[in-house]
Design an enzyme around this catalytic site. Sequence first.
Site, PDB file in Angstrom:
ATOM      1  CG  HIS A 133      -0.181   0.052   2.533  1.00  0.00           C
ATOM      2  ND1 HIS A 133       0.144   1.224   3.170  1.00  0.00           N
ATOM      3  CD2 HIS A 133       0.306  -0.946   3.308  1.00  0.00           C
ATOM      4  CE1 HIS A 133       0.786   0.969   4.274  1.00  0.00           C
ATOM      5  NE2 HIS A 133       0.904  -0.357   4.391  1.00  0.00           N
ATOM      6  CG  HIS A 142      11.975  -4.086 -14.480  1.00  0.00           C
ATOM      7  ND1 HIS A 142      12.814  -4.751 -15.353  1.00  0.00           N
ATOM      8  CD2 HIS A 142      11.098  -5.025 -14.028  1.00  0.00           C
ATOM      9  CE1 HIS A 142      12.437  -6.031 -15.437  1.00  0.00           C
ATOM     10  NE2 HIS A 142      11.413  -6.219 -14.634  1.00  0.00           N
TER      11      HIS A 142
END
Length: 207
Positions: A133, A142
Amino acid sequence: MKNKVRIYGAGGHSQVIKEVLEINNYIVTDTFDDKPEGVHHASKNVAGGARKNLNTFPHEGDPVIIAVGINAERAEIAGFLNCTYEKAIHQSAIISNTTKIDEGTVVFAGAIIQPNTSIGKHVIINTGASVDHDNVIGDYAHISPKAALCGHVEVGEGSHVGVGAVVIPKVKIGKWCTIGAGTIVLKDVPDYSTVVGNPGKVIKTKK
């Protein structure tokens, strides 16, 4: 009726993206690549890219996904293309309704992205990656297979978090960093740094 999309890049990474698109009922109408010697054996009917023929390249048309695994190259290509972009998100990925994902980003099989996370443009969230979160993932980053980012983590533009790396809560990784495979990141990482080990240590910082 299938949606249409074009792929820029014809290496191995493009094969994964193509499969995600096909599962999602897209048809790839064109494939482009700047490096013919790097084309994957399964790529067919690959046209030349825009580097040598920028003015004649068909910028307008079906949306594009830049299917190139190297972050700096993906950023460079996005800089000279004048196209609209599509996203590719595997059906098995678990993504919160409050997550924001920008254009050109790809999310592969088994990835999990938790609430209130913001993911930038042309990002790769790779197979089985876990993004918890309130994360912020910058453009061209990436997150590699099986990497795990805890809550409130920031990953800067162009940074690469390696396979199986773990980033503890509230850590900020700067831009264009490399986090080695299996690294455990326990503290903030300066821009342009390479971090390896457990615990992670900066072994190089570009000036």
